[in-house]
Design an enzyme around this catalytic site. Sequence first.
Site, PDB file in Angstrom:
ATOM      1  N   GLN A  99      63.001  80.935  47.953  1.00 40.62           N
ATOM      2  CA  GLN A  99      62.068  80.232  48.848  1.00 40.62           C
ATOM      3  C   GLN A  99      62.744  78.995  49.410  1.00 40.62           C
ATOM      4  O   GLN A  99      62.169  78.297  50.225  1.00 40.62           O
ATOM      5  CB  GLN A  99      60.824  79.796  48.068  1.00 40.62           C
ATOM      6  CG  GLN A  99      60.065  80.938  47.436  1.00 40.62           C
ATOM      7  CD  GLN A  99      58.940  80.397  46.562  1.00 40.62           C
ATOM      8  OE1 GLN A  99      57.838  80.133  47.033  1.00 40.62           O
ATOM      9  NE2 GLN A  99      59.210  80.220  45.297  1.00 40.62           N
ATOM     10  N   ASP A 102      67.822  75.262  51.496  1.00 36.58           N
ATOM     11  CA  ASP A 102      68.904  74.278  51.392  1.00 36.58           C
ATOM     12  C   ASP A 102      70.312  74.861  51.433  1.00 36.58           C
ATOM     13  O   ASP A 102      71.294  74.115  51.340  1.00 36.58           O
ATOM     14  CB  ASP A 102      68.725  73.424  50.130  1.00 36.58           C
ATOM     15  CG  ASP A 102      68.607  74.270  48.857  1.00 36.58           C
ATOM     16  OD1 ASP A 102      69.166  75.384  48.812  1.00 36.58           O
ATOM     17  OD2 ASP A 102      67.948  73.807  47.900  1.00 36.58           O
ATOM     18  N   HIS A 119      61.948  81.707  53.395  1.00 44.05           N
ATOM     19  CA  HIS A 119      61.434  80.605  54.223  1.00 44.05           C
ATOM     20  C   HIS A 119      62.506  80.030  55.147  1.00 44.05           C
ATOM     21  O   HIS A 119      62.394  78.899  55.605  1.00 44.05           O
ATOM     22  CB  HIS A 119      60.839  79.512  53.329  1.00 44.05           C
ATOM     23  CG  HIS A 119      59.641  79.980  52.553  1.00 44.05           C
ATOM     24  ND1 HIS A 119      59.199  79.393  51.396  1.00 44.05           N
ATOM     25  CD2 HIS A 119      58.784  81.014  52.778  1.00 44.05           C
ATOM     26  CE1 HIS A 119      58.126  80.043  50.952  1.00 44.05           C
ATOM     27  NE2 HIS A 119      57.861  81.025  51.766  1.00 44.05           N
ATOM     28  N   CYS A 127      67.272  79.161  68.395  1.00 46.40           N
ATOM     29  CA  CYS A 127      66.475  79.059  69.616  1.00 46.40           C
ATOM     30  C   CYS A 127      65.219  79.908  69.451  1.00 46.40           C
ATOM     31  O   CYS A 127      65.304  81.083  69.085  1.00 46.40           O
ATOM     32  CB  CYS A 127      67.298  79.541  70.812  1.00 46.40           C
ATOM     33  SG  CYS A 127      66.311  79.625  72.326  1.00 46.40           S
ATOM     34  N   CYS A 130      65.695  82.817  72.500  1.00 46.86           N
ATOM     35  CA  CYS A 130      66.714  83.874  72.468  1.00 46.86           C
ATOM     36  C   CYS A 130      67.321  84.074  71.086  1.00 46.86           C
ATOM     37  O   CYS A 130      68.114  84.992  70.886  1.00 46.86           O
ATOM     38  CB  CYS A 130      67.817  83.613  73.503  1.00 46.86           C
ATOM     39  SG  CYS A 130      68.948  82.283  73.028  1.00 46.86           S
ATOM     40  N   CYS A 152      68.308  74.894  73.763  1.00 46.47           N
ATOM     41  CA  CYS A 152      69.314  75.945  73.595  1.00 46.47           C
ATOM     42  C   CYS A 152      70.432  75.797  74.630  1.00 46.47           C
ATOM     43  O   CYS A 152      70.159  75.624  75.827  1.00 46.47           O
ATOM     44  CB  CYS A 152      68.645  77.312  73.740  1.00 46.47           C
ATOM     45  SG  CYS A 152      69.793  78.694  73.608  1.00 46.47           S
ATOM     46  N   CYS A 155      69.954  79.300  76.909  1.00 47.64           N
ATOM     47  CA  CYS A 155      68.791  79.621  77.760  1.00 47.64           C
ATOM     48  C   CYS A 155      67.841  78.439  77.940  1.00 47.64           C
ATOM     49  O   CYS A 155      66.772  78.602  78.534  1.00 47.64           O
ATOM     50  CB  CYS A 155      68.039  80.821  77.173  1.00 47.64           C
ATOM     51  SG  CYS A 155      67.060  80.420  75.716  1.00 47.64           S
ATOM     52  N   ILE A 236      66.352  73.907  34.071  1.00 47.77           N
ATOM     53  CA  ILE A 236      66.994  75.114  34.596  1.00 47.77           C
ATOM     54  C   ILE A 236      68.503  75.148  34.336  1.00 47.77           C
ATOM     55  O   ILE A 236      69.026  76.164  33.841  1.00 47.77           O
ATOM     56  CB  ILE A 236      66.692  75.237  36.111  1.00 47.77           C
ATOM     57  CG1 ILE A 236      65.202  75.522  36.282  1.00 47.77           C
ATOM     58  CG2 ILE A 236      67.549  76.327  36.760  1.00 47.77           C
ATOM     59  CD1 ILE A 236      64.677  75.280  37.670  1.00 47.77           C
TER      60      ILE A 236
HETATM   61  P1  NAD Z   1      57.383  73.859  44.066  1.00 49.33           P
HETATM   62  O1  NAD Z   1      57.762  72.448  44.352  1.00 49.33           O
HETATM   63  O2  NAD Z   1      55.995  74.272  44.339  1.00 49.33           O
HETATM   64  O3  NAD Z   1      57.664  74.161  42.515  1.00 49.33           O
HETATM   65  C1  NAD Z   1      58.862  73.804  41.877  1.00 49.33           C
HETATM   66  C2  NAD Z   1      58.650  74.006  40.384  1.00 49.33           C
HETATM   67  O4  NAD Z   1      59.890  73.774  39.728  1.00 49.33           O
HETATM   68  C3  NAD Z   1      57.630  73.049  39.776  1.00 49.33           C
HETATM   69  O5  NAD Z   1      56.690  73.791  39.001  1.00 49.33           O
HETATM   70  C4  NAD Z   1      58.466  72.114  38.884  1.00 49.33           C
HETATM   71  O6  NAD Z   1      57.817  71.742  37.707  1.00 49.33           O
HETATM   72  C5  NAD Z   1      59.659  72.985  38.565  1.00 49.33           C
HETATM   73  N1  NAD Z   1      60.920  72.246  38.346  1.00 49.33           N
HETATM   74  C6  NAD Z   1      61.465  71.280  39.121  1.00 49.33           C
HETATM   75  N2  NAD Z   1      62.672  70.910  38.648  1.00 49.33           N
HETATM   76  C7  NAD Z   1      62.881  71.659  37.534  1.00 49.33           C
HETATM   77  C8  NAD Z   1      63.958  71.735  36.608  1.00 49.33           C
HETATM   78  N3  NAD Z   1      65.057  70.985  36.738  1.00 49.33           N
HETATM   79  N4  NAD Z   1      63.855  72.599  35.574  1.00 49.33           N
HETATM   80  C9  NAD Z   1      62.724  73.369  35.418  1.00 49.33           C
HETATM   81  N5  NAD Z   1      61.695  73.354  36.274  1.00 49.33           N
HETATM   82  C10 NAD Z   1      61.775  72.510  37.333  1.00 49.33           C
HETATM   83  O7  NAD Z   1      58.406  74.775  44.820  1.00 49.33           O
HETATM   84  P2  NAD Z   1      58.324  76.304  45.275  1.00 49.33           P
HETATM   85  O8  NAD Z   1      57.609  77.124  44.256  1.00 49.33           O
HETATM   86  O9  NAD Z   1      59.685  76.674  45.706  1.00 49.33           O
HETATM   87  O10 NAD Z   1      57.373  76.358  46.545  1.00 49.33           O
HETATM   88  C11 NAD Z   1      57.259  75.390  47.518  1.00 49.33           C
HETATM   89  C12 NAD Z   1      58.025  75.528  48.809  1.00 49.33           C
HETATM   90  O11 NAD Z   1      58.958  74.492  48.755  1.00 49.33           O
HETATM   91  C13 NAD Z   1      58.871  76.694  49.138  1.00 49.33           C
HETATM   92  O12 NAD Z   1      58.292  77.320  50.209  1.00 49.33           O
HETATM   93  C14 NAD Z   1      60.224  76.115  49.622  1.00 49.33           C
HETATM   94  O13 NAD Z   1      60.500  76.648  50.889  1.00 49.33           O
HETATM   95  C15 NAD Z   1      59.971  74.675  49.755  1.00 49.33           C
HETATM   96  N6  NAD Z   1      60.971  73.684  49.355  1.00 49.33           N
HETATM   97  C16 NAD Z   1      62.299  73.970  49.337  1.00 49.33           C
HETATM   98  C17 NAD Z   1      63.210  73.018  48.922  1.00 49.33           C
HETATM   99  C18 NAD Z   1      64.663  73.377  48.924  1.00 49.33           C
HETATM  100  O14 NAD Z   1      65.101  74.163  49.760  1.00 49.33           O
HETATM  101  N7  NAD Z   1      65.442  72.853  47.959  1.00 49.33           N
HETATM  102  C19 NAD Z   1      62.785  71.758  48.502  1.00 49.33           C
HETATM  103  C20 NAD Z   1      61.404  71.469  48.552  1.00 49.33           C
HETATM  104  C21 NAD Z   1      60.520  72.449  48.977  1.00 49.33           C
END
Ligand code: NAD
Length: 246
Positions: A99, A102, A119, A127, A130, A152, A155, A236
């Site tokens: 999701q 980044d 996402h 664009c 196009c 763009c 276009c 994580i």
């Molecule tokens: P979210 O923020 O809803 O959930 C993130 C979850 O990760 C939370 O429950 C949090 O407790 C947990 N978390 C955070 N850091 C952690 C770690 N180090 N270890 C364990 N758990 C950890 O995010 P989501 O479910 O991805 O949904 C929200 C939307 O956020 C997505 O659509 C995404 O596109 C967007 N988003 C993306 C980024 C990115 O690209 N890095 C950043 C912010 C939001």
Amino acid sequence: MSASDLKALIDAADRVVVFTGAGISTESGIPDFRSPGGVWSRMKPIQFQDFVRSEDMRREAWTRVFNKTAGWTGASPNAGHHAVASLIASGKARAVITQNVDNLHQDSGIPPEQVIELHGNASYATCLSCGARHELEELEPGFVERGEIPLCFHCAGLLKTATISFGQPMPEGPMARAEAETLAADLFIVVGSSLAVRPAADFPVVAKQNGARLVILNREETPLDGIADLVIRGEIGPVLSAAIPD
Ligand code: NAD
């Protein structure tokens, strides 16, 4: 429940899919959405229709991109991304469904065709007319130095970062690929997602209903913990590094 339980499930699996959310990138310094200090506590999302309709909204959106309000670009992958990359390189996992916007899975060395972005991606622009790709560095001087809202080069259509905004349809190709990978998996590992955003959060349910084992690694509770075979409440990077050796 611990990393060794996750390692045992991975060893026993034939085909793994990893599904990641913003939580995997917090250890790289990118805030997630829902934790305190998260992105939406600092700025209101811009709806797709408002971006298309309003020059003021486009100016606001591009200001956020170039002053790095969201903080989605410029970070480096962390131990969690590298562990996922090792799992893909080993052949155990064929794809990561993310999701995130980044680009850190690609930056960790996973071939782009094995990263399924639900996402979109904030590290470049496309664009809306196009579809041509534009790099942010090419757009930055015009906006920052001369206040020109990017258009763009081919276009003159509206340019937007390649993310899927609220109000924009989900991308068909990635959704279809994510479904196929989910149905082919016998182990589905959710990493760092609150599982609050649909339809993305439906994939773990589909995997489970299709007979896969479901693992949820998150520091807080999620709505799908009750159907998971293994729930790990932990950080994580350390957990994935222990479960997936280099
Ligand atoms: P979210 O923020 O809803 O959930 C993130 C979850 O990760 C939370 O429950 C949090 O407790 C947990 N978390 C955070 N850091 C952690 C770690 N180090 N270890 C364990 N758990 C950890 O995010 P989501 O479910 O991805 O949904 C929200 C939307 O956020 C997505 O659509 C995404 O596109 C967007 N988003 C993306 C980024 C990115 O690209 N890095 C950043 C912010 C939001």
